[in-house]
Scaffold this motif. Sequence first.
Motif, short mmCIF file in Angstrom:
data_model
loop_
_atom_site.label_atom_id
_atom_site.label_comp_id
_atom_site.label_asym_id
_atom_site.label_seq_id
_atom_site.Cartn_x
_atom_site.Cartn_y
_atom_site.Cartn_z
N ARG A 1 0.82 -1.20 0.00
CA ARG A 1 0.00 0.00 0.00
C ARG A 1 0.86 1.26 0.00
O ARG A 1 0.58 2.22 -0.72
CB ARG A 1 -0.94 0.00 1.21
N ALA A 2 1.93 1.24 0.79
CA ALA A 2 2.82 2.41 0.85
C ALA A 2 3.50 2.65 -0.50
O ALA A 2 3.60 3.80 -0.95
CB ALA A 2 3.87 2.21 1.94
N GLN A 3 3.94 1.57 -1.13
CA GLN A 3 4.59 1.71 -2.43
C GLN A 3 3.61 2.23 -3.48
O GLN A 3 3.95 3.11 -4.28
CB GLN A 3 5.14 0.36 -2.88
N LEU A 4 2.38 1.72 -3.45
CA LEU A 4 1.38 2.14 -4.42
C LEU A 4 1.00 3.60 -4.22
O LEU A 4 0.83 4.35 -5.18
CB LEU A 4 0.15 1.25 -4.30
N GLU A 5 0.89 4.02 -2.96
CA GLU A 5 0.55 5.41 -2.68
C GLU A 5 1.64 6.37 -3.15
O GLU A 5 1.36 7.50 -3.57
CB GLU A 5 0.29 5.59 -1.19
N GLU A 6 2.88 5.91 -3.09
CA GLU A 6 4.00 6.74 -3.56
C GLU A 6 4.02 6.80 -5.09
O GLU A 6 4.24 7.86 -5.68
CB GLU A 6 5.32 6.18 -3.05
N GLN A 7 3.77 5.66 -5.74
CA GLN A 7 3.83 5.61 -7.20
C GLN A 7 2.61 6.24 -7.85
O GLN A 7 2.71 6.81 -8.95
CB GLN A 7 3.95 4.15 -7.65
N VAL A 8 1.45 6.13 -7.18
CA VAL A 8 0.21 6.63 -7.75
C VAL A 8 -0.49 7.52 -6.71
O VAL A 8 -1.45 7.11 -6.06
CB VAL A 8 -0.73 5.47 -8.16
N PRO A 9 -0.02 8.76 -6.55
CA PRO A 9 -0.63 9.65 -5.56
C PRO A 9 -2.02 10.11 -6.00
O PRO A 9 -2.18 10.71 -7.06
CB PRO A 9 0.35 10.82 -5.51
N MET A 10 -3.04 9.81 -5.17
CA MET A 10 -4.42 10.17 -5.50
C MET A 10 -4.96 11.04 -4.36
O MET A 10 -5.63 10.55 -3.45
CB MET A 10 -5.26 8.91 -5.69
N PRO A 11 -4.68 12.35 -4.39
CA PRO A 11 -5.05 13.21 -3.27
C PRO A 11 -6.55 13.34 -3.03
O PRO A 11 -6.97 13.63 -1.90
CB PRO A 11 -4.44 14.56 -3.65
N LEU A 12 -7.37 13.13 -4.05
CA LEU A 12 -8.82 13.24 -3.86
C LEU A 12 -9.43 11.87 -3.56
O LEU A 12 -9.59 11.04 -4.45
CB LEU A 12 -9.48 13.83 -5.11
N ASN A 13 -9.70 11.61 -2.29
CA ASN A 13 -10.43 10.43 -1.85
C ASN A 13 -9.69 9.10 -2.03
O ASN A 13 -10.27 8.04 -1.82
CB ASN A 13 -11.80 10.33 -2.54
N GLY A 14 -8.42 9.14 -2.43
CA GLY A 14 -7.64 7.90 -2.50
C GLY A 14 -8.13 6.94 -3.57
O GLY A 14 -8.71 7.33 -4.58
N TRP A 15 -7.84 5.64 -3.34
CA TRP A 15 -8.22 4.63 -4.32
C TRP A 15 -9.73 4.61 -4.51
O TRP A 15 -10.50 4.88 -3.60
CB TRP A 15 -7.73 3.26 -3.85
N MET A 16 -10.14 4.29 -5.73
CA MET A 16 -11.57 4.45 -6.03
C MET A 16 -12.26 3.12 -6.29
O MET A 16 -11.64 2.16 -6.76
CB MET A 16 -11.75 5.37 -7.24
N PRO A 17 -13.55 3.07 -6.01
CA PRO A 17 -14.33 1.88 -6.34
C PRO A 17 -14.59 1.82 -7.84
O PRO A 17 -14.61 2.86 -8.52
CB PRO A 17 -15.63 2.07 -5.56
N ALA A 18 -14.81 0.64 -8.34
CA ALA A 18 -15.08 0.47 -9.78
C ALA A 18 -16.33 1.23 -10.20
O ALA A 18 -16.45 1.67 -11.35
CB ALA A 18 -15.23 -1.01 -10.10
N GLU A 19 -17.25 1.41 -9.27
CA GLU A 19 -18.50 2.10 -9.59
C GLU A 19 -18.28 3.54 -10.05
O GLU A 19 -19.08 4.08 -10.82
CB GLU A 19 -19.44 2.07 -8.38
N SER A 20 -17.21 4.17 -9.57
CA SER A 20 -16.92 5.55 -9.99
C SER A 20 -16.61 5.61 -11.48
O SER A 20 -17.09 6.50 -12.20
CB SER A 20 -15.75 6.12 -9.18
N ALA A 21 -15.80 4.67 -11.94
CA ALA A 21 -15.49 4.60 -13.37
C ALA A 21 -16.73 4.24 -14.18
O ALA A 21 -16.93 4.74 -15.29
CB ALA A 21 -14.37 3.60 -13.62
#
Length: 260
Positions: A204-224
Amino acid sequence: MSRTYLVTGAASGIGAATAELLTSQGHTVIGADLRGSDIDADLTTAEGRKHLVERARELSGGRLDGVIANAGISAPIAATVKVNFFGAVATLEGLRPLLLESEAPRAVVTASMASLQPADEELLQALLDGDEDAAVARGTALEESGPQAGYLNYSTSKQAVARWVRLNAPTSDWAGAGIPLNAIAPGVVISAMTEQLTSTPEGRAQLEEQVPMPLNGWMPAESAAELLSWLTSPANTHLCGQVIFIDGGVDAVFRKDTTW
């Protein structure tokens, strides 16, 4: 008004969420995936791509109102370029004649924020040239060089399909035929594809560093799915060749104001 959609990658993740949303809106959805869908098709092969088109024609009665080319894999292997680029392009091109029968045809492909990450130039050129043999040969060489080099199969294939959309959307085959063609570029989606990456604190730490998503973090598939639903609806009349980053801000973090 009820519409008929074809969604690839419909058995899980964004594809499943999109199929469920469209169905809940009263539309007819033909799902396609490697297995467990209305159409079982292996998009790594020419035979599988042909089967997808033929079965879609049969099941739809010869008309589709929307095509969502969502199927993709993220493994660091050469097969990734077969599905993510050649499978997606074959889906869109093969089903375009069915879209021409609709009064309001729409098409979308799922790219990725990974399209902003480093790409392998030799592989990228082979993809943009439509040379599958050369692309697979280069992808295999990357795969055999280890997972870090192999990952370029994913990021390069996603950049290539996004560029394909940009090049083709304004042409007579798409815009000229009244078909808005666009792409979405999701950030990290909570799904089976990312479960291994998000299952440990280190991952999780590595992913957060590689893919910074400041708005609400990781997203559910429903958003897409919500975005895909709108892009393939009659309400979308003028978006053409856009790669829409639904990524919690990754694009803005990486590219800042360079969109201009």
